[in-house]
Design an enzyme around this catalytic site. Sequence first.
Site, PDB file in Angstrom:
ATOM      1  N   ALA A 166      44.502  21.502  52.042  1.00 38.45           N
ATOM      2  CA  ALA A 166      44.067  20.047  51.392  1.00 38.45           C
ATOM      3  C   ALA A 166      42.453  19.806  50.638  1.00 38.45           C
ATOM      4  O   ALA A 166      42.272  19.032  49.956  1.00 38.45           O
ATOM      5  CB  ALA A 166      44.078  18.441  52.073  1.00 38.45           C
TER       6      ALA A 166
ATOM      7  N   ASP B 113      45.219  18.495  50.933  1.00 34.27           N
ATOM      8  CA  ASP B 113      43.924  18.408  51.347  1.00 34.27           C
ATOM      9  C   ASP B 113      43.956  18.524  52.768  1.00 34.27           C
ATOM     10  O   ASP B 113      44.130  17.223  52.683  1.00 34.27           O
ATOM     11  CB  ASP B 113      43.160  18.613  50.418  1.00 34.27           C
TER      12      ASP B 113
ATOM     13  N   THR C 197      44.185  17.646  54.909  1.00 33.37           N
ATOM     14  CA  THR C 197      44.157  17.421  55.448  1.00 33.37           C
ATOM     15  C   THR C 197      43.300  17.170  56.397  1.00 33.37           C
ATOM     16  O   THR C 197      42.560  18.116  56.422  1.00 33.37           O
ATOM     17  CB  THR C 197      44.972  18.996  56.023  1.00 33.37           C
ATOM     18  N   THR C 198      43.333  16.299  57.570  1.00 35.62           N
ATOM     19  CA  THR C 198      42.704  16.423  58.468  1.00 35.62           C
ATOM     20  C   THR C 198      43.007  16.625  60.476  1.00 35.62           C
ATOM     21  O   THR C 198      44.441  16.074  59.902  1.00 35.62           O
ATOM     22  CB  THR C 198      41.537  15.009  58.694  1.00 35.62           C
TER      23      THR C 198
ATOM     24  N   SER D 154      47.598  13.917  57.322  1.00 30.27           N
ATOM     25  CA  SER D 154      47.041  14.470  55.312  1.00 30.27           C
ATOM     26  C   SER D 154      47.203  13.710  54.397  1.00 30.27           C
ATOM     27  O   SER D 154      48.151  12.571  54.528  1.00 30.27           O
ATOM     28  CB  SER D 154      47.475  15.889  55.311  1.00 30.27           C
TER      29      SER D 154
END
Length: 616
Positions: A9, A417, A418-419, A436
Amino acid sequence: MRRRTFLSALPSGALAAGALSTGAANAQTGQPPAPGRPTEAAPAPARPDPYAEVGIGDRITGPKFVGRSTVWGANGAAATAHPTATLIGIDTLRRGGSAIDAAIAINAALGFLEPVANGIGGDAFCMLWDPKQRKVVGFNGSGNSPRGLSLEVARSKAIDGYLPRYGAVTVNVPGTVDAWWSAHQRYGKLPWKEVLLPVAELCEQGAPVPQVIAYYLERNMAAFDRGRIPIEENDNRKRVYAPGGETPKVGQMFANPFLGKTLRLIAEGGRDAFYEGPLAEQMEGYFRRIGGWLTRADLAAHRTEWVEPIRTDYRGVEVYGLGPNTQGLSTNQILNICEQFDLKGMGFQSAASLHVQAEAKRLAFEDRARYFADPRFSDIPVEWLNSKAYAAERARLIRPDRIMDRVMPGDAPHHGDTTYFSVADKDGLMVSWIQSNYRGMGSGLVPDDGRGNPLGFMFQDRGELFALTDGHPNVYAPGKRPFQTIIPGFTVKDGEPWMAFGVMGGGMQPQGQAQIVINMVDYGLDPQEAGDAPRWQHYGSSEPTGQPQEGAGVLHLESGVPEATKTQLRAMGWTLGPPDGGFGGYQNVMRQQNPDGLWTYGAATEMRKDGIALAY
């Protein structure tokens, strides 16, 4: 044909601003654009890197490639992509909160601190160790497509036969807030308000912007501005993320009082404020005004789904993943295939080992493209795909001396785009959480209250991942969940929880998860060493959107991979790509059983991001 391999991401934001421009060489394959395609202005030539020949400093203990030590504590731990988010997690634990309370606070904070990767306009998935049940449980917090958006209308918005990257057609119901609520109802200790109000205050006060987030924020906003994909409304995102006309630079203060106000409403009204109350009304009004499809009825119908994770055994370690519509099964498949080979005997970072791992990925990803979808709409042969017998059959296709020319999915039996962040508490609750907006910051659309005040968050663009081909399991339909890239990871060892871990980044996630497990199980690395080790990522496999594979694809390697390994991989037929920033972002909290019968937590974080790991 436009190639869209699903990258991290975060890196996709950078690529969208430069390497993803249609006139530039393809960032994944190095190939030029298709003839006759419109082009955009070429990015300025990259300046020479004055530090290119300088290696990492020497540590007195441990492998030389490692940048820091694993952090140890006895009472709790947190590892996130932003230092302030980690501190918020630890503070929540120290105030008596559970690991789920800390996870919700962390996720809410990251939606402000790291908007290039996540936020309440996106989806969330989680696996956790429940110490009372003594088992791994999970939830699927992904939302459906709008009921009022038909396949015919979705196809009318397509570009080159696929759904666009941005805009209202990519927006599904955001699942994150209900995921928070559902998890808190089961595992929360602190009152709901006490979890969210400190984060709302942080949004209003502001925080300095770190290096990596500043980099991607600038590039994401530039990509929205100059892309050829029309976005229905642009003023709100500029007001929130580029106040004064520019995104904040490294070290500058950034505040989002709009998001702070939204979080206060959620803190007071719970999940209903978002899905049925004033915020739902405002979101519906926004889409009605700009010509979108998401409604209050779509929001009100959403519920988080608690699911039973799938599992496999890798050399005595139980590896858990979430099943479709996620790609968690791909991690299991890669490991099941790799287990058929003596990776330890092949040697760490050797050509033989990386060759097997990358070929296992190619095999697993063809199944991913063929079968993964919303299981409510398609019969998916999960048990067969996850089986050791099938892995042994697929492993026999891997040749030791050269790459496979073409990879096909397995032929499923007809019967059927992601955490990312990790957090753990003193009671043994360990949480593996990923959240995300999908590609970069999301769809480009920031809702408002109808009176010119943004709500402070961007909607996801996860709907891009639907296929448009009749008969494909992942074909778009109203009220359906698309294929999801985001997956948490979890392992159990000797009947006890071992790792709550993950590697964010689109298609990198199962590749990265498998590499972490292999680094620790086969090569004996600790959590920080396993994350700091050089990574590989393969692009060019078929995708669940219906895109076909591109020959054998390209194997990208980080610069720390030995030159002898690269030479041997080329001799095997691999096309190698340079480091491209797409190797994911890793966090891990590991529980260690000690000889005295007590356990401690070891926390590790990602040197490729801005975050830190802390334990106490």
